[in-house]
Design a protein around this motif. Sequence first.
Motif, short mmCIF file in Angstrom:
data_model
loop_
_atom_site.label_atom_id
_atom_site.label_comp_id
_atom_site.label_asym_id
_atom_site.label_seq_id
_atom_site.Cartn_x
_atom_site.Cartn_y
_atom_site.Cartn_z
N TYR A 9 0.61 4.59 7.42
CA TYR A 9 0.17 3.21 7.55
C TYR A 9 -0.81 3.10 8.70
O TYR A 9 -0.62 3.68 9.76
N ASN A 10 -1.90 2.34 8.49
CA ASN A 10 -2.92 2.14 9.52
C ASN A 10 -3.05 0.65 9.80
O ASN A 10 -3.52 -0.10 8.94
N GLN A 11 -2.63 0.21 10.97
CA GLN A 11 -2.65 -1.23 11.30
C GLN A 11 -4.07 -1.76 11.45
O GLN A 11 -4.33 -2.93 11.19
N LYS A 12 -4.99 -0.92 11.88
CA LYS A 12 -6.37 -1.33 12.13
C LYS A 12 -6.39 -2.57 13.03
O LYS A 12 -5.77 -2.61 14.07
N ASN A 13 -7.09 -3.64 12.59
CA ASN A 13 -7.17 -4.85 13.42
C ASN A 13 -6.31 -5.98 12.88
O ASN A 13 -6.56 -7.15 13.16
N LEU A 31 0.27 -8.75 0.57
CA LEU A 31 -0.20 -8.57 -0.81
C LEU A 31 0.91 -8.92 -1.80
O LEU A 31 2.05 -8.45 -1.65
N GLY A 32 0.59 -9.73 -2.79
CA GLY A 32 1.57 -10.13 -3.80
C GLY A 32 1.26 -9.54 -5.16
O GLY A 32 0.13 -9.14 -5.45
N GLU A 55 -3.91 1.27 4.08
CA GLU A 55 -4.91 1.87 4.96
C GLU A 55 -5.74 0.84 5.73
O GLU A 55 -6.54 1.20 6.59
N ASN A 56 -5.51 -0.44 5.42
CA ASN A 56 -6.29 -1.50 6.07
C ASN A 56 -5.41 -2.61 6.64
O ASN A 56 -5.82 -3.77 6.69
N GLY A 57 -4.22 -2.23 7.10
CA GLY A 57 -3.40 -3.16 7.88
C GLY A 57 -2.34 -3.93 7.14
O GLY A 57 -1.48 -4.55 7.76
N ILE A 58 -2.37 -3.95 5.81
CA ILE A 58 -1.38 -4.71 5.04
C ILE A 58 -0.18 -3.81 4.75
O ILE A 58 -0.30 -2.80 4.08
N ASN A 59 0.99 -4.20 5.26
CA ASN A 59 2.19 -3.41 4.98
C ASN A 59 3.34 -4.28 4.48
O ASN A 59 4.50 -3.88 4.53
#
Length: 357
Positions: A9-13, A31-32, A55-59
């Motif tokens: 997982y990548n939190q990014k910004n 994300l739904g 990879e873009n912060g959504i977990n």
Amino acid sequence: MSQPVGIEYNQKNMPFRRLGPSGLRVPLFSLGGWLTFGGTVHGDPVKDIVKTAIENGINMFDEAEEYSKGNSERELGRVLKELGIRRADYVITTKIFWGTRPGPNNGGLSRKHIIEGLKESLERLQTDYVDVVFAHRADHNVPMEEIVRAFSWVIDQGLAYYWATSEWTAREIEEAFLIAEKHGLHKPIAEQCQHHLLHRERPEAEYAPLYKKHHYGTTVFSALASGILTGKYNDGIPENSRFNTNKENFKQRVEFLNSDEGKKQIAIVKELAKLAETELNCKVSHLALAWVAKNPNTSTVILGATSPEQVLDNLKALDVIPTLTPEVLEKIEKIVNNKPSGLPTYGRPLLDRFGRM
């Protein structure tokens, strides 16, 4: 044996907020799977969307037992397993109410369906627990004490860590709180509600006492008004839009857009688009998402996506949030002209949610 880790997982910004009064931290954008996973999107495209999100912060991933008759949960569960993401690195929520098949006890919020429905969801999701289980609607045919006790029980059993509500009235939520406090049961922590620039009365006015008294949070769905706030319906119904591909779900919405009130909303969207493009250098969809995300009572905004590119585009709203200055927000208010009126203060100064000036 622990599962081998596939991708990290990548939190990014991505900013994180507590989900209501709980200690659980959730991404500002999640994300739904409604209408998409197991519906209009199947197989590898689902994996591509989820991988892009991770990879873009959504977990955080939001589901419901009835989405695509259970297939949405199946797709998400399969993809998360195949990608090999640590279970501790993501948050799954699901919702119980409508069930996946007919039967007198295969829906609603009886103790039987809450427990059995959640267990079936866990099987489809291929996980031992969900982080949050939502009551997808209030059930007026079941005593509230039974509902609260059943959700408290699934938490005690480790099938869920928290429970929450979706599209409940403030009165119903307050009743659940009173019962939980009286019997020492687990209280709900959040409400999943519709909130966008064209729909504000319930999330901003009706729930205001809940934010102040219980620090209730919201997991917002339809922040783009089912696509209206993207501007895609300004000149009719495009062939590849969800209003066209999911005609039964949006029949009333299409009829509304053809009414005088609907045409007024389209005019508002056009004005918002002009503001977004000329002053903020963004699309109206980015402005709309940023506006909901900026609300301090919003814990997370649930995005829908049919492609990785759509996920990335929606996340551009993160850059717009800091540009929503008081001056810009005032311009938005003048365009939409629908801010709910608060309770009368009779000349006394307002306090914030923590009772401060």
